[in-house]
Design an enzyme around this catalytic site. Structure first.
Site, PDB file in Angstrom:
ATOM      1  N   ARG A   1       0.829  -1.209   0.000  1.00  0.00           N
ATOM      2  CA  ARG A   1       0.000   0.000   0.000  1.00  0.00           C
ATOM      3  C   ARG A   1       0.871   1.271   0.000  1.00  0.00           C
ATOM      4  NH1 ARG A   1      -3.359  -3.544  -0.684  1.00  0.00           N
ATOM      5  NH2 ARG A   1      -5.440  -3.563   0.225  1.00  0.00           N
TER       6      ARG A   1
ATOM      7  N   SER B   1     -10.785  -0.543   2.804  1.00  0.00           N
ATOM      8  CA  SER B   1     -10.123  -0.851   4.083  1.00  0.00           C
ATOM      9  C   SER B   1      -9.743   0.458   4.745  1.00  0.00           C
ATOM     10  CB  SER B   1      -8.845  -1.647   3.851  1.00  0.00           C
ATOM     11  OG  SER B   1      -9.132  -2.898   3.328  1.00  0.00           O
TER      12      SER B   1
ATOM     13  N   GLU C   1      -5.424   3.732   6.537  1.00  0.00           N
ATOM     14  CA  GLU C   1      -5.015   3.578   5.135  1.00  0.00           C
ATOM     15  C   GLU C   1      -5.372   4.792   4.266  1.00  0.00           C
ATOM     16  OE1 GLU C   1      -4.978  -0.190   2.917  1.00  0.00           O
ATOM     17  OE2 GLU C   1      -6.455   0.782   1.661  1.00  0.00           O
TER      18      GLU C   1
HETATM   19  N1  EPU Z   1     -11.557 -10.987   9.311  1.00  0.00           N
HETATM   20  C1  EPU Z   1     -12.292 -11.104  10.456  1.00  0.00           C
HETATM   21  N2  EPU Z   1     -13.250 -10.168  10.709  1.00  0.00           N
HETATM   22  C2  EPU Z   1     -13.486  -9.143   9.868  1.00  0.00           C
HETATM   23  C3  EPU Z   1     -12.726  -9.012   8.691  1.00  0.00           C
HETATM   24  C4  EPU Z   1     -11.757  -9.952   8.435  1.00  0.00           C
HETATM   25  O1  EPU Z   1     -12.122 -12.019  11.246  1.00  0.00           O
HETATM   26  O2  EPU Z   1     -14.383  -8.349  10.152  1.00  0.00           O
HETATM   27  C5  EPU Z   1     -10.564 -12.017   8.997  1.00  0.00           C
HETATM   28  C6  EPU Z   1     -11.080 -12.882   7.848  1.00  0.00           C
HETATM   29  O3  EPU Z   1     -11.850 -13.934   8.316  1.00  0.00           O
HETATM   30  C7  EPU Z   1      -9.804 -13.347   7.198  1.00  0.00           C
HETATM   31  C8  EPU Z   1      -8.843 -12.210   7.472  1.00  0.00           C
HETATM   32  O4  EPU Z   1      -9.404 -11.414   8.505  1.00  0.00           O
HETATM   33  O5  EPU Z   1      -9.336 -14.508   7.834  1.00  0.00           O
HETATM   34  C9  EPU Z   1      -8.559 -11.379   6.243  1.00  0.00           C
HETATM   35  O6  EPU Z   1      -9.800 -10.829   5.770  1.00  0.00           O
HETATM   36  P1  EPU Z   1     -10.037 -10.487   4.216  1.00  0.00           P
HETATM   37  O7  EPU Z   1      -9.697 -11.645   3.391  1.00  0.00           O
HETATM   38  O8  EPU Z   1     -11.391  -9.921   4.094  1.00  0.00           O
HETATM   39  O9  EPU Z   1      -8.939  -9.427   3.876  1.00  0.00           O
HETATM   40  P2  EPU Z   1      -8.344  -8.185   4.695  1.00  0.00           P
HETATM   41  O10 EPU Z   1      -6.959  -8.531   5.125  1.00  0.00           O
HETATM   42  O11 EPU Z   1      -9.283  -7.753   5.737  1.00  0.00           O
HETATM   43  C10 EPU Z   1      -7.161  -7.147   2.610  1.00  0.00           C
HETATM   44  C11 EPU Z   1      -7.088  -5.820   1.913  1.00  0.00           C
HETATM   45  C12 EPU Z   1      -8.365  -5.610   1.107  1.00  0.00           C
HETATM   46  C13 EPU Z   1      -8.452  -6.714   0.069  1.00  0.00           C
HETATM   47  C14 EPU Z   1      -8.475  -8.072   0.810  1.00  0.00           C
HETATM   48  C15 EPU Z   1      -8.425  -9.240  -0.140  1.00  0.00           C
HETATM   49  C16 EPU Z   1      -5.729  -4.415   3.341  1.00  0.00           C
HETATM   50  C17 EPU Z   1      -5.692  -3.290   4.324  1.00  0.00           C
HETATM   51  N3  EPU Z   1      -6.929  -4.765   2.905  1.00  0.00           N
HETATM   52  O12 EPU Z   1      -8.242  -7.085   3.539  1.00  0.00           O
HETATM   53  O13 EPU Z   1      -8.230  -4.377   0.424  1.00  0.00           O
HETATM   54  O14 EPU Z   1      -9.601  -6.588  -0.733  1.00  0.00           O
HETATM   55  O15 EPU Z   1      -7.311  -8.186   1.662  1.00  0.00           O
HETATM   56  O16 EPU Z   1      -7.156  -9.343  -0.683  1.00  0.00           O
HETATM   57  O17 EPU Z   1      -4.671  -4.938   2.993  1.00  0.00           O
HETATM   58  C18 EPU Z   1      -8.828  -2.063   0.355  1.00  0.00           C
HETATM   59  O18 EPU Z   1      -7.632  -1.813   0.339  1.00  0.00           O
HETATM   60  O19 EPU Z   1      -9.690  -1.142   0.337  1.00  0.00           O
HETATM   61  C19 EPU Z   1      -9.267  -3.454   0.444  1.00  0.00           C
HETATM   62  C20 EPU Z   1     -10.535  -3.777   0.520  1.00  0.00           C
END
Ligand code: EPU
Length: 368
Positions: free
Chosen positions: A175, A253, A351
């Protein structure tokens, strides 16, 4: 000659930008200049400089999907809206394209996949315009923009010069990029990508992507998923978890996934065996901030009207569109970050970009 003339011809005064940011924060900008071609920027900048009577700082605004705008923006907002997608080179294996900054990102992804040009499919449904994509090196489902990006064509505002930046010049990180590090310095007008043409090459290892993509493949009578199936799977997954900014304003995010020492993660695992983390280089672990927020009991809450999303706690949503201000967001951010810190001793960083009244990029006392 009146050196302010080009500026006055191109700009609109007192513009309501509350519909120009996906978080739908109230924002009135002193002046907005919409750029539909590169020559307009040259013209505008020729008449811009210290000493002109109404000299205001410059602020570059793209699709507005990763910014927190102030209620009053006393700056000249430059909006790159140049359009166009052109093929620069083509072989059996790859296609090089140049995409102008004003092209909608998701439409670009769909267009390229439909053409049989692959590599961007994992980045489907990310809001915003192409010109902003390099700024935070957008990433999702195992792919980051830098994986396909070849170069960026950008205007250096302080020296009023055009530049061709290679991927390595862009200094990409998680990022992060040179554009994010030096805010209001570059105006990106075009991005060059190298896309591949091998429909058997997909990246579907993240979460449920493989399962959902395989289902799409089978529905179409294919045994193996192709990039179009991956794209469709990602569209589905995102639509289930992430709110559509048009229906419920948000800026994706809101927090970054914090990177902590592996040792701290191992200790946390003993107390919280289900904690989600991804091993990184240098004995570090990237922790899922959404998990931390949910475990801190804040899924679906915050400080009204700014609350975390019911399906994805990492996303802050605005339930009073066009009325809430940046300060409301700061209050909710502090409340959430404090709760997470209290429980896990992990500091969350925001972010989206915080924009000060004068268009500079800054922080406020609420930053965790
Ligand atoms: N999780 C929870 N509770 C929540 C949200 C997530 O327990 O409310 C857990 C999920 O179960 C999973 C883990 O956290 O095991 C990761 O969740 P997710 O796959 O939804 O991805 P993220 O790490 O929360 C990142 C990016 C997103 C991107 C997704 C998919 C960042 C800050 N965010 O989110 O990017 O779409 O991975 O690759 O790196 C964005 O930048 O606006 C964005 C949406």
């Amino acid at each position: 000659m009146d050196s302010d003339l080009p500026k006055r011809l191109l700009s609109n005064q007192c513009v309501d930008l509350s519909h120009g940011n996906t978080m739908a924060l109230a924002c009135m900008a002193e002046s907005v200049v919409t750029l539909t071609d590169e020559a307009q920027l040259d013209t505008f900048m020729a008449g811009y400089g210290e000493g002109t009577e109404d000299h205001l700082p410059l602020f570059v605004l793209s699709g507005g999907s990763n910014v927190l705008l102030p209620a009053q923006l006393k700056a000249i907002v430059l909006q790159p809206k140049m359009r166009g997608i052109s093929v620069v080179a083509k072989t059996e294996e790859y296609v090089d394209i140049e995409v102008m900054a004003g092209e909608n990102w998701h439409e670009l992804v769909v267009y390229t996949v439909n053409q049989g040009w692959y590599g961007l499919e994992n980045l489907a449904l990310i809001p915003g315009l192409t010109g902003a994509a390099p700024v935070q090196n957008i990433g999702a489902y195992g792919v980051q923009l830098e994986d396909c990006l070849q170069y960026v064509r950008a205007y250096h505002l302080p020296t009023k010069t055009w530049h061709h930046l290679t991927a390595s010049d862009c200094q990409f990180g998680y990022r992060d990029s040179i554009f994010k590090q030096a805010p209001n310095t570059w105006l990106i007008s075009g991005v060059g990508f190298r896309l591949h043409t091998d429909a058997t090459k997909i990246l579907a290892s993240y979460g449920d992507v493989q399962t959902v993509a395989q289902r799409y493949a089978e529905q179409q009578g294919r045994t193996q998923a192709v990039p179009a199936d991956v794209m469709q799977a990602i569209i589905d997954i995102r639509q289930q978890k992430l709110p559509d900014p048009k229906q419920l304003p948000n800026c994706g995010s809101f927090f970054q996934n914090p990177i902590i020492p592996q040792e701290q993660f191992t200790t946390l695992q003993t107390t919280y065996p289900t904690i989600v983390g991804y091993a990184m280089a240098d004995d570090k672990t990237k922790v899922a901030a959404g998990w931390l927020i949910e475990q801190a009991g804040l899924k679906g809450s915050g400080i009204a009207p700014i609350v975390t999303h019911q399906q994805q706690a990492l996303v802050l949503t605005n339930h009073a569109p066009y009325q809430s201000t940046q300060n409301d967001v700061a209050d909710a951010q502090k409340y959430i970050a404090d709760a997470v810190y209290k429980k896990f001793a992990i500091q969350l960083s925001r972010e989206p970009v915080w924009v000060n009244t004068d268009g500079s990029i800054g922080y406020n006392e609420h930053v965790a």
